[in-house]
Design a protein around this motif. Structure first.
Motif, short mmCIF file in Angstrom:
data_model
loop_
_atom_site.label_atom_id
_atom_site.label_comp_id
_atom_site.label_asym_id
_atom_site.label_seq_id
_atom_site.Cartn_x
_atom_site.Cartn_y
_atom_site.Cartn_z
N ALA A 189 0.77 -1.16 0.06
CA ALA A 189 -0.03 0.11 -0.01
C ALA A 189 0.89 1.36 -0.12
O ALA A 189 0.33 2.22 -0.31
CB ALA A 189 -0.84 0.03 1.19
N SER A 190 2.13 1.25 0.26
CA SER A 190 3.02 2.21 0.31
C SER A 190 3.05 3.02 -1.17
O SER A 190 3.38 3.92 -1.49
CB SER A 190 4.30 1.70 0.32
OG SER A 190 4.47 1.34 1.89
N TYR A 191 2.77 2.05 -2.25
CA TYR A 191 2.64 2.44 -3.69
C TYR A 191 1.71 3.63 -3.81
O TYR A 191 1.91 4.48 -4.44
CB TYR A 191 2.35 1.42 -4.52
CG TYR A 191 2.60 1.84 -6.03
CD1 TYR A 191 3.91 1.75 -6.57
CD2 TYR A 191 1.52 2.12 -6.83
CE1 TYR A 191 3.93 2.11 -8.06
CE2 TYR A 191 1.59 2.49 -7.77
CZ TYR A 191 2.92 2.29 -8.74
OH TYR A 191 2.97 2.52 -9.83
N CYS A 192 0.45 3.70 -3.11
CA CYS A 192 -0.58 4.40 -3.12
C CYS A 192 0.15 6.02 -2.78
O CYS A 192 -0.68 6.99 -3.17
CB CYS A 192 -1.71 4.07 -2.38
SG CYS A 192 -2.28 2.77 -2.99
N GLN A 193 0.95 6.23 -2.25
CA GLN A 193 1.50 7.51 -1.80
C GLN A 193 1.92 8.13 -3.14
O GLN A 193 2.09 9.56 -3.28
CB GLN A 193 2.84 7.61 -0.87
CG GLN A 193 2.26 7.07 0.49
CD GLN A 193 1.22 8.00 1.36
OE1 GLN A 193 0.44 7.55 1.63
NE2 GLN A 193 1.68 9.22 1.11
N CYS A 194 2.24 7.43 -4.30
CA CYS A 194 2.41 8.25 -5.50
C CYS A 194 1.35 9.14 -5.86
O CYS A 194 1.66 10.34 -6.14
CB CYS A 194 2.95 6.82 -6.47
SG CYS A 194 3.08 7.55 -8.36
N SER A 195 0.05 8.47 -5.59
CA SER A 195 -1.09 9.14 -5.99
C SER A 195 -1.34 10.58 -5.36
O SER A 195 -1.61 11.66 -5.87
CB SER A 195 -2.36 8.61 -6.00
OG SER A 195 -2.55 7.46 -6.85
N VAL A 196 -0.70 10.49 -4.15
CA VAL A 196 -0.71 11.82 -3.07
C VAL A 196 0.20 12.79 -3.78
O VAL A 196 -0.11 13.89 -3.92
CB VAL A 196 -0.11 11.44 -1.59
CG1 VAL A 196 -0.04 12.95 -0.97
CG2 VAL A 196 -1.12 10.62 -1.10
N GLY A 197 1.52 12.34 -4.24
CA GLY A 197 2.06 13.35 -4.96
C GLY A 197 1.60 13.81 -6.11
O GLY A 197 1.54 15.01 -6.52
N TYR A 198 0.68 13.06 -6.87
CA TYR A 198 0.14 13.51 -8.16
C TYR A 198 -0.87 14.25 -8.04
O TYR A 198 -0.98 15.48 -8.62
CB TYR A 198 -0.50 12.11 -8.80
CG TYR A 198 -0.89 12.34 -10.29
CD1 TYR A 198 -0.09 12.14 -11.31
CD2 TYR A 198 -2.10 12.88 -10.71
CE1 TYR A 198 -0.45 12.01 -12.58
CE2 TYR A 198 -2.59 12.93 -11.70
CZ TYR A 198 -1.69 12.74 -12.94
OH TYR A 198 -2.05 12.57 -14.26
N VAL A 199 -1.64 14.17 -7.05
CA VAL A 199 -2.83 15.26 -6.50
C VAL A 199 -2.28 16.24 -6.21
O VAL A 199 -2.84 17.37 -6.39
CB VAL A 199 -3.89 14.39 -5.49
CG1 VAL A 199 -4.88 15.31 -5.04
CG2 VAL A 199 -4.50 13.26 -6.30
#
Length: 199
Positions: free
Chosen positions: A154-164
């Motif tokens: 689930a650490s992968y989802c932090q990628c979307s935080v940077g995108y948003v």
């Protein structure tokens, strides 16, 4: 006859024809050419997913939470820049900000973009991609992981935080805080974020 069927029958569907049966198959007696994937692209996607899984496992095992977060959020920023170019040094004007917020209000819904004093809060969700795949059906909207098994960290989802964050900061012209509140890779039914910034 479609392209995949043509390539399969001609022996060109795997590894560019000349190397249609890899040496390890011959040596091990495993799969025949008929059983190999029909398209090199299919194999690349599954290999890419496996590489991401291994990478995330290594990051989880060897890096602290804050370092993992920073790396993945920077990946999301780079992803946004890859699709939209680098951020201009010129900040958006008042009218641009207003138009962006109105568009965002329509996207998220009237009640999900609120103002509390001088703070604006947006409850932002990814819903579907341009090809019609929906988060509610269990698809991750990252093109590489959209149909991946759900055993990737689930650490992968932090990628979307940077995108948003980059999406909002670029369009409102000020620092933005983004919190991931749910994601399909974390077992949720949505990919949701709480976005906060000063009006």
């Amino acid at each position: 006859m479609n392209r995949k069927e043509f390539l399969r029958r001609s022996g060109m569907g795997v590894c560019c024809g000349a190397a249609a049966v890899p040496l390890w198959n011959i040596a091990s007696g495993q799969e025949s050419a008929e059983e190999l994937p029909l398209s090199p692209c299919d194999e690349k996607v599954s290999q890419g997913q496996a590489v991401i899984r291994r990478l995330m496992d290594q990051m989880d095992a060897n890096l602290d939470v804050e370092t993992r977060r920073k790396i993945m959020e920077n990946c999301g920023l780079a992803c946004y820049e890859g699709a939209n170019g680098r951020r201009s040094s010129q900040k958006p004007g008042e009218e641009q900000v207003k138009a962006f917020l109105e568009g965002m209000r329509k996207y998220v819904g009237e009640d999900l973009l609120t103002r509390d004093g001088d703070e604006i809060v947006v409850y932002f969700e990814y819903t579907a991609n341009t090809r019609g795949l929906k988060v509610s059906d269990g698809y991750c909207l990252c093109p590489i992981l959209e149909d991946a098994p759900r055993d990737i960290s689930a650490s992968y989802c932090q990628c979307s935080v940077g995108y948003v964050r980059e999406l909002f900061e670029r369009n409102v012209g000020r620092p933005v805080g983004v919190e991931l509140t749910d994601s399909v890779l974390r077992g949720g039914k949505t990919c949701s974020f709480t976005v906060r910034f000063r009006a």
